[in-house]
Design an enzyme around this catalytic site. Structure first.
Site, short mmCIF file in Angstrom:
data_model
loop_
_atom_site.label_atom_id
_atom_site.label_comp_id
_atom_site.label_asym_id
_atom_site.label_seq_id
_atom_site.Cartn_x
_atom_site.Cartn_y
_atom_site.Cartn_z
N ASP A 159 7.85 4.20 1.83
CA ASP A 159 8.81 3.46 2.77
C ASP A 159 8.22 2.09 3.40
O ASP A 159 7.05 1.61 3.04
CB ASP A 159 9.21 4.45 4.07
N GLN A 160 8.68 1.42 4.29
CA GLN A 160 8.12 0.26 4.94
C GLN A 160 6.69 0.49 5.54
O GLN A 160 5.95 -0.53 5.38
CB GLN A 160 8.96 -0.05 6.16
#
Length: 152
Positions: free
Chosen positions: A15-16
Site C-alpha cells: 500500500d502507500q
C-alpha cells in the site's frame, strides 16, 4: 513434510506505506501449497487431469506483524490432515533471517471430481491418497510442530 517457498514482496503488493496488503497472504499460501504438492511428486495440473480438483472451502489468516516492500519472506506449509474428502494445510510466514512469524494461517480444501461433487479419493484414486498420507506423515512435521509451539 514441510515445504518452504521464498517470496520477495513486490511493489504492487504494497500500500502507500510500503506495507504488504493483507490480500496477498492467501496468494503466498497458494505458492507454498503448490510447491509442497510438487515436492510430493505430483502437480495440481496432474491431479486435475486425473479428475481430482481441490477447491478452497475455508481460510484462516492471522496477521502478527507487517511485511514491507522488498522483504524476503519464507512461507512454510505443512499438510496437517488428510481425509478421503478433504485436506488441511497450515502456514507460517517469516521474514528471512528472523524466527518470529509475521503471519500464520490455515486452509481447508475439498476433494471433488470434475462435476464439483465430493469424491472419496481413497477409493477413486488410491495412489493420490497414499501420496497425500505420506506427505503428512513425514517425521519433519513433528519437529516443525515443536518449533511452531515455541514461535506461533
Amino acid at each position: 513434510m514441510i515445504s518452504q517457498s521464498k517470496i520477495t514482496v513486490r511493489y504492487a503488493e504494497t500500500d502507500q506505506m510500503g506495507i504488504a496488503h493483507h490480500s496477498n497472504y492467501p496468494i503466498w499460501y497458494e505458492v507454498a501449497r503448490t510447491d509442497l504438492i510438487k515436492k510430493m511428486g505430483l502437480t495440481y495440473t496432474q491431479m486435475e487431469q486425473e479428475g481430482v480438483i481441490v477447491p478452497l472451502v475455508e481460510l484462516q489468516c492471522k496477521y502478527l506483524s507487517a511485511a514491507y516492500y522488498e522483504d524476503k519472506l519464507i512461507v512454510e506449509v505443512a499438510l496437517k490432515q488428510v481425509s478421503p474428502v478433504k485436506l488441511e494445510f497450515e502456514y507460517c510466514i517469516y521474514r528471512e533471517g528472523e524466527e518470529q512469524p509475521l503471519n500464520v494461517g490455515r486452509t481447508v480444501h475439498a476433494l471433488v471430481g470434475k462435476d464439483f461433487k465430493p469424491m472419496n479419493v481413497r477409493k477413486m484414486h488410491p495412489e493420490i491418497y497414499q501420496m497425500l498420507l505420506t506427505a503428512m506423515e513425514q517425521p519433519l512435521l513433528e519437529e516443525k510442530e515443536e518449533k511452531e509451539e515455541k514461535k506461533c
